[in-house]
Design a protein around this motif. Structure first.
Motif, PDB file in Angstrom:
ATOM      1  N   TYR A  58       0.922  -1.219  -0.092  1.00 33.76           N
ATOM      2  CA  TYR A  58      -0.012  -0.188  -0.144  1.00 33.76           C
ATOM      3  C   TYR A  58       0.894   1.276  -0.107  1.00 33.76           C
ATOM      4  O   TYR A  58       0.287   2.336  -0.033  1.00 33.76           O
ATOM      5  CB  TYR A  58      -1.024  -0.031   1.180  1.00 33.76           C
ATOM      6  CG  TYR A  58      -1.716  -1.328   1.423  1.00 33.76           C
ATOM      7  CD1 TYR A  58      -2.934  -1.306   0.536  1.00 33.76           C
ATOM      8  CD2 TYR A  58      -1.383  -2.286   2.058  1.00 33.76           C
ATOM      9  CE1 TYR A  58      -3.464  -2.499   0.515  1.00 33.76           C
ATOM     10  CE2 TYR A  58      -2.071  -3.500   2.121  1.00 33.76           C
ATOM     11  CZ  TYR A  58      -3.306  -3.609   1.332  1.00 33.76           C
ATOM     12  OH  TYR A  58      -3.956  -4.590   1.371  1.00 33.76           O
ATOM     13  N   GLN A  82      -4.460   5.689  -4.023  1.00 36.50           N
ATOM     14  CA  GLN A  82      -5.664   5.158  -3.895  1.00 36.50           C
ATOM     15  C   GLN A  82      -6.078   4.916  -2.266  1.00 36.50           C
ATOM     16  O   GLN A  82      -7.125   4.543  -2.031  1.00 36.50           O
ATOM     17  CB  GLN A  82      -5.917   3.886  -4.750  1.00 36.50           C
ATOM     18  CG  GLN A  82      -5.051   2.861  -4.573  1.00 36.50           C
ATOM     19  CD  GLN A  82      -3.716   2.773  -5.584  1.00 36.50           C
ATOM     20  OE1 GLN A  82      -3.405   4.147  -5.706  1.00 36.50           O
ATOM     21  NE2 GLN A  82      -3.280   1.807  -5.848  1.00 36.50           N
ATOM     22  N   TYR A  83      -4.892   4.926  -1.755  1.00 37.32           N
ATOM     23  CA  TYR A  83      -4.773   4.634  -0.190  1.00 37.32           C
ATOM     24  C   TYR A  83      -4.671   5.859   0.936  1.00 37.32           C
ATOM     25  O   TYR A  83      -3.975   5.471   1.932  1.00 37.32           O
ATOM     26  CB  TYR A  83      -3.854   3.435   0.048  1.00 37.32           C
ATOM     27  CG  TYR A  83      -4.097   2.174  -0.650  1.00 37.32           C
ATOM     28  CD1 TYR A  83      -5.304   1.301  -0.648  1.00 37.32           C
ATOM     29  CD2 TYR A  83      -2.964   1.862  -1.516  1.00 37.32           C
ATOM     30  CE1 TYR A  83      -5.471   0.244  -1.576  1.00 37.32           C
ATOM     31  CE2 TYR A  83      -3.174   0.616  -2.487  1.00 37.32           C
ATOM     32  CZ  TYR A  83      -4.376  -0.029  -2.344  1.00 37.32           C
ATOM     33  OH  TYR A  83      -4.588  -0.986  -3.130  1.00 37.32           O
ATOM     34  N   ASP A 106      -6.581   7.372   2.565  1.00 39.22           N
ATOM     35  CA  ASP A 106      -7.236   7.218   3.506  1.00 39.22           C
ATOM     36  C   ASP A 106      -6.821   5.806   4.097  1.00 39.22           C
ATOM     37  O   ASP A 106      -7.149   4.945   3.583  1.00 39.22           O
ATOM     38  CB  ASP A 106      -8.887   7.131   3.475  1.00 39.22           C
ATOM     39  CG  ASP A 106      -9.477   6.879   4.649  1.00 39.22           C
ATOM     40  OD1 ASP A 106      -9.195   6.858   5.604  1.00 39.22           O
ATOM     41  OD2 ASP A 106     -10.776   6.888   4.483  1.00 39.22           O
ATOM     42  N   ASN A 138      -8.054   4.131   6.341  1.00 42.77           N
ATOM     43  CA  ASN A 138      -8.945   2.950   6.536  1.00 42.77           C
ATOM     44  C   ASN A 138      -9.550   2.528   5.320  1.00 42.77           C
ATOM     45  O   ASN A 138     -10.414   1.464   5.370  1.00 42.77           O
ATOM     46  CB  ASN A 138     -10.191   3.773   7.263  1.00 42.77           C
ATOM     47  CG  ASN A 138      -9.888   3.902   8.835  1.00 42.77           C
ATOM     48  OD1 ASN A 138      -8.706   3.918   9.084  1.00 42.77           O
ATOM     49  ND2 ASN A 138     -11.065   3.971   9.680  1.00 42.77           N
ATOM     50  N   SER A 139      -8.934   2.897   4.176  1.00 40.68           N
ATOM     51  CA  SER A 139      -9.159   2.139   2.993  1.00 40.68           C
ATOM     52  C   SER A 139      -8.303   0.930   2.667  1.00 40.68           C
ATOM     53  O   SER A 139      -8.415   0.237   1.847  1.00 40.68           O
ATOM     54  CB  SER A 139      -9.194   2.958   1.726  1.00 40.68           C
ATOM     55  OG  SER A 139      -7.605   3.290   1.582  1.00 40.68           O
ATOM     56  N   PRO A 192     -13.545  -0.028   8.433  1.00 41.14           N
ATOM     57  CA  PRO A 192     -13.110   0.126   6.902  1.00 41.14           C
ATOM     58  C   PRO A 192     -13.793   1.059   6.187  1.00 41.14           C
ATOM     59  O   PRO A 192     -15.122   1.262   6.196  1.00 41.14           O
ATOM     60  CB  PRO A 192     -13.115  -1.240   6.167  1.00 41.14           C
ATOM     61  CG  PRO A 192     -13.163  -2.227   7.625  1.00 41.14           C
ATOM     62  CD  PRO A 192     -13.985  -1.492   8.618  1.00 41.14           C
ATOM     63  N   ALA A 193     -12.963   1.871   5.333  1.00 41.51           N
ATOM     64  CA  ALA A 193     -13.705   2.799   4.493  1.00 41.51           C
ATOM     65  C   ALA A 193     -14.528   2.081   3.155  1.00 41.51           C
ATOM     66  O   ALA A 193     -14.019   1.113   2.823  1.00 41.51           O
ATOM     67  CB  ALA A 193     -12.794   3.787   3.870  1.00 41.51           C
ATOM     68  N   THR A 239     -15.609   0.819  -0.040  1.00 48.45           N
ATOM     69  CA  THR A 239     -14.845   0.671  -1.502  1.00 48.45           C
ATOM     70  C   THR A 239     -15.826   0.894  -2.501  1.00 48.45           C
ATOM     71  O   THR A 239     -16.931   0.900  -2.494  1.00 48.45           O
ATOM     72  CB  THR A 239     -14.410  -0.715  -1.669  1.00 48.45           C
ATOM     73  OG1 THR A 239     -15.541  -1.560  -1.514  1.00 48.45           O
ATOM     74  CG2 THR A 239     -13.396  -0.829  -0.493  1.00 48.45           C
ATOM     75  N   SER A 240     -15.259   1.612  -3.531  1.00 50.88           N
ATOM     76  CA  SER A 240     -16.215   2.315  -4.825  1.00 50.88           C
ATOM     77  C   SER A 240     -16.331   1.090  -5.623  1.00 50.88           C
ATOM     78  O   SER A 240     -15.557   0.275  -6.012  1.00 50.88           O
ATOM     79  CB  SER A 240     -15.313   3.343  -5.352  1.00 50.88           C
ATOM     80  OG  SER A 240     -14.098   2.961  -5.651  1.00 50.88           O
TER      81      SER A 240
END
Length: 448
Positions: free
Chosen positions: A280, A316-317, A319, A321-322, A444-445, A447-448
């Motif tokens: 990450y 993309q990470y 955040d 919590n992602s 956890p955030a 996810t899209s």
């Protein structure tokens, strides 16, 4: 505590914290040996028996050696007994670790303090047992400077037990492992025929900062993990406590002095639980990670001003919590989810972190001492009160930072422990501790 001992303790605190702040069971068969040095290849640290470690109970003594207690590489008249013992790592696996017992020249082995060092390092060579055996290194400067804590405690008649709380892989900030290493250290110290300690010896737990992590986790885990040790405990005294690491990482994010603890904690906790966070990280994050894989707090403090998680992570990470692995790791070491200790506690926390270059107030987190979040510590103390432990004393020093608090905390903590050994009723601040933060696990955030 005698007045001269109190003066020595204050001196010890100043020396040790100044070093910190500078950026720059039945015993298994064993063979007793003696040596005055500890090196990277020291065979004492390796378990080489024919029986698997799993065949021994936690706290079993595997090896014993007696040596001189060293201060900055120089031998002193004090005797130190070092034990390799069986313990349990954060994943529940059997492991071996080292602790040091220093008998008091004036005590009768009826009272002992388990002192948890704040050596804060990702290098096993920086542990207190190495410094006590004579090893001198930059990363071990904390353990060497901190050694002067033994003087006032020993003068007061306490035998000392000083575990390598981070274990033999130096899993910095991995609280549960700190706790089992500490509890099994006490088991080993009282099982050894060499130490003079036994099942009648009463213990107090004492630690600041990284040592507070071990102290609190040991107190929290003791009733279930080591009930026979819990029955010997008179109480735990600590200051500058890490409670919810996710909050701490946000609190120091982008600050001046303490940002280096971000990668240090990520490395230590992921190492302890076998979690890989490297995928990450961006190239810069990977570079910092690599530089600190065997670094100490001396390598990290003030070396990465303005460092943030976002600067280390792939876009993309951004955040944290992602990252499922991050959420898993920080939730495993959140003291808010651990059991409540059943013995009295003295908890102190600074709230003057602005003096150490950390933003004084973070939205949703509040203020702290520069690295530890005061609202988290208050919340934990209140949680203990509400879940049945009515013997929690709490002190918050609003004008003092993480480095400043020990000067006033240490004499008070040792005095508080002395009262517990004397059988005096533990004072309580339950009902008077101001509100703190939520210690709920991280989510956890989406996810899209």
């Amino acid at each position: 505590m005698p007045r001269n001992a109190a003066r020595l303790l204050v001196t010890a605190v100043v020396v040790a914290m100044a070093a910190t702040a500078a950026p720059a069971a039945t015993a298994a068969p064993s063979t007793a040996t003696a040596t005055d040095t500890a090196t990277a290849s020291d065979p004492f640290y390796a378990y080489t028996g024919s029986e698997p470690l799993s065949s021994f109970a936690p706290g079993t003594v595997l090896k014993t050696r007696t040596l001189k207690y060293h201060l900055v590489g120089l031998p002193t008249p004090l005797k130190a007994i070092q034990l390799l013992y069986r313990t349990t790592d954060a994943q529940g696996r059997p492991s071996a670790n080292v602790t040091t017992v220093v008998p008091s020249p004036t005590g009768g082995h009826d009272k002992a303090v388990s002192y948890q060092s704040f050596y804060d390092s990702l290098d096993p060579e920086d542990g207190p047992s190495r410094a006590i055996a004579g090893n001198v290194s930059l990363g071990g400067a904390i353990a060497n400077a901190e050694s002067v804590f033994v003087v006032p405690l020993l003068l007061a008649g306490y035998d000392l037990v000083i575990p390598d709380t981070e274990g033999q892989s130096a899993d910095f900030a991995a609280g549960p492992e700190y706790g089992t290493n500490t509890l099994d250290s006490i088991r080993a110290a009282t099982a050894s025929a060499e130490t003079g300690l036994d099942s009648d010896t009463r213990f107090g737990l004492l630690g600041y900062s990284g040592g507070a992590i071990a102290t609190n986790w040991a107190a929290a885990l003791a009733p279930d993990y080591a009930p026979e040790v819990n029955r010997k405990l008179v109480g735990f005294a600590e200051g500058g406590l890490l409670v919810d690491p996710a909050h701490n990482l946000r609190y120091v994010d982008g600050s001046v002095v303490w940002t280096g603890v971000i990668p240090m904690a990520l490395i230590g906790v992921s190492r302890s639980f076998g979690i890989d966070l490297k995928p990450y990280l961006n190239s810069y994050g990977a570079e910092v990670y690599q530089k600190l894989e065997k670094g100490s707090i001396v390598d990290a403090l003030g070396r990465y001003p303005g460092l943030t998680w976002k600067k280390m992570a792939k876009p993309q990470y951004a955040d944290p919590n992602s990252v499922p692995a991050f959420v898993e790791a920080v939730n495993k070491v959140n003291l808010g989810s651990a059991p409540t200790p059943t013995v009295p506690g003295f908890i102190a926390q600074g709230n003057g972190g602005v003096w150490e270059g950390t933003f004084s107030n973070r939205p949703g987190i509040g203020t702290g001492d520069g690295v530890m979040v005061a609202g988290d510590v208050r919340a934990l103390a209140r949680q203990y009160c509400s879940t049945g432990n009515g013997s929690i004393a709490y002190r918050q020093f609003d004008l003092l930072s993480h480095v400043g608090v020990p000067v006033v905390w240490a004499p008070a903590a040792v005095g508080w422990l002395g009262d517990r050994f004397a059988g005096r009723t533990a004072p309580s601040d339950c009902g008077r501790i101001p509100a703190g933060n939520s210690l709920a696990p991280e989510v956890p955030a989406p996810t899209s």
